[in-house]
Design a protein around this motif. Structure first.
Motif, PDB file in Angstrom:
ATOM      1  N   GLU A  66       2.201  -4.708  -8.373  1.00 34.40           N
ATOM      2  CA  GLU A  66       0.997  -4.252  -7.682  1.00 34.40           C
ATOM      3  C   GLU A  66      -0.067  -5.339  -7.588  1.00 34.40           C
ATOM      4  O   GLU A  66      -0.880  -5.353  -6.660  1.00 34.40           O
ATOM      5  N   ASP A 118       0.830  -1.209   0.000  1.00 35.46           N
ATOM      6  CA  ASP A 118       0.000   0.000   0.000  1.00 35.46           C
ATOM      7  C   ASP A 118       0.868   1.264   0.000  1.00 35.46           C
ATOM      8  O   ASP A 118       0.540   2.244  -0.685  1.00 35.46           O
ATOM      9  N   LYS A 177      -0.740   2.297  -3.192  1.00 33.37           N
ATOM     10  CA  LYS A 177      -1.959   3.003  -2.786  1.00 33.37           C
ATOM     11  C   LYS A 177      -1.651   4.459  -2.428  1.00 33.37           C
ATOM     12  O   LYS A 177      -2.329   5.384  -2.901  1.00 33.37           O
TER      13      LYS A 177
END
Length: 465
Positions: free
Chosen positions: A436, A264, A268
């Protein structure tokens, strides 16, 4: 007379890689280095009844590039003068292969009487009978209560003592106060938990300024920092069983949560450097040059930061943001001196006398004085409770000192059997940082299965024998 911190201290221009190795494994000497700890002559040599000289071998000679080498050479001479019945042969190790060199000596029946760098492999050395039980010697040591309990963790097993710590550090998050302020961030709020840190690191990232929030370690030592996040999630990467065997917990919820958070941070929050497998030196250089707003650092790295031009007043330090586990234990590491279990009682006594001299207050205060006189930034943590490194540097922010001490309150040792399992954890970390779409649970399962077959099954079989 105290000396102010100099932004470009001449003798702290040692390579950061050397500082890293020293912090991670106590490499170099353990009795040496600009961050090493030593102290007062706590125990004089016990004269041998026969009056004969006892000769011992100590693997503790400082590296040629060590700025404190002249000091340690003088310490060696002083010990020889004070203890004529003990002759110490000091050996220098190969900096990048010290563990392999030591184990080769052990297997070949040539283990030194004193090995100064037994960290982070202490648990394995104790299990294998490589570290001598020095409990009786330790209990008779007059200054044992001056050695911090947290420093003794790695050397203690089931109430028995297997070594003497000679270097101590604690890890935490170093951050650039000005960059946080410029982004309108309050460090206390930004470091509150994983989510708040991710959001803060994202806010601190600006590709147009070549700036990012968090220098994440993804290269060959990636598990060194990754394990902290597993702890923050409430778990660990391995469990040592009562019979000494090991159980892998790569696929436990905390380990998977930690790996998901790593992913993340990269994808993210877009809060890390573009090249997540760049070296620790490159990460550190980014921090020094205001490209990275934060990075994990050890408490004995501030000298490198100051030498690189950072203002000590602008360096923040904190325990890492707590994860799902609700706490943020720090890694307490350093170096531990261990003794040859096959050495004669006379050699063990002589080695113990020498080791306690090295960690005595006299020698340790002398080291700090030498560092101050030569512009070497001290390690702010010490294995002794009666030695205060901060008193040897004027201008040290009180907040920085306090935060280092606070971070050391809840310390943990690195995960059991790390030396053998590291490559498997590192590969898993790198997979999720490079892809990812990689599933953290699947990646950890594959890593655990391979490590089980190639390492753990064999290790557990050895233990049971």
């Amino acid at each position: 007379m105290k000396r102010k911190i100099r932004s470009k201290a001449l003798l702290t221009l040692t390579l950061l890689t050397s500082m890293f190795v020293s912090a991670c494994s106590g490499n170099g000497t353990g009795t040496t280095g600009s961050d090493s700890s030593s102290g007062e002559a706590g125990q004089e040599a016990t004269p041998q009844a026969s009056g004969e000289v006892v000769e011992i071998v100590a693997w503790d000679m400082p590296q040629d590039g060590d700025p404190a080498k002249p000091y340690w050479e003088q310490v060696f001479k002083d010990f020889a003068e004070k203890n004529p019945n003990i002759k110490v042969e000091h050996v220098m190790q190969t900096l990048t292969k010290e563990r392999e060199q030591f184990m080769t000596a052990v297997v070949g029946g040539k283990q030194p009487d004193l090995y100064a760098n037994a960290f982070p492999d202490m648990e394995s050395y104790i299990d294998q009978g490589i570290a001598a039980d020095i409990t009786e010697l330790w209990n008779n040591y007059a200054e044992k209560d001056q050695i911090l309990p947290s420093a003794m963790q790695a050397a203690t097993r089931d109430g028995k003592i297997y070594g003497i710590p000679n270097l101590m550090y604690v890890t935490g998050l170093a951050y650039n106060k000005q960059m946080f302020a410029d982004a309108g961030l309050d460090p206390a709020e930004a470091l509150k938990d994983w989510e708040s840190f991710g959001e803060a690191a994202q806010k601190l990232s600006d590709p147009s300024k070549n700036q990012y929030g968090y220098a994440l370690l993804g290269m060959d030592w990636a598990d060194w920092f990754f394990e902290y996040y597993v702890w923050q999630a409430g778990g660990d990467l391995t469990e040592r069983q009562e019979d000494g065997s090991v159980k892998l917990t790569f696929t436990s919820e905390p380990a998977v949560q930690a790996l998901q958070y790593y992913q993340d941070l990269k994808f993210k929050y877009n809060a890390t450097q573009k090249n997540v497998v760049q070296s620790l030196d490159e990460n550190s250089d980014d921090f020094y040059q205001n490209r990275a707003a934060s990075m994990i650092a050890a408490s004995n790295w501030f000298g490198g930061m100051v030498s690189a031009g950072m203002d000590i007043e602008n360096i923040g330090f904190s325990a890492l943001p707590p994860g799902p586990g609700g706490s943020s234990p720090a890694q307490v590491g350093g170096a531990v001196m261990i003794f040859n279990p096959k050495a004669t009682p006379e050699k063990q006594q002589a080695a113990f006398t020498y080791a306690t001299y090295i960690v005595s207050k006299e020698v340790q205060d002398g080291l700090l004085q030498y560092q101050m006189d030569n512009g070497i930034f001290p390690n702010l943590l010490n294995v002794r409770s009666d030695v205060d490194a901060s008193q040897f540097v004027e201008g040290m922010p009180e907040e920085l000192i306090q935060n280092v001490q606070n971070a050391a309150q809840e310390g943990r040792l690195e995960y059991f059997l790390k030396a053998r399992l590291s490559p498997y954890v590192v590969k898993a970390v790198q997979q999720v940082l490079m892809d990812e779409s990689a599933d953290p649970m699947k990646v950890m399962q594959e890593a655990q299965d391979l490590a089980q077959r190639e390492v753990v099954d064999k290790y557990n079989k050895e233990i049971k024998k």
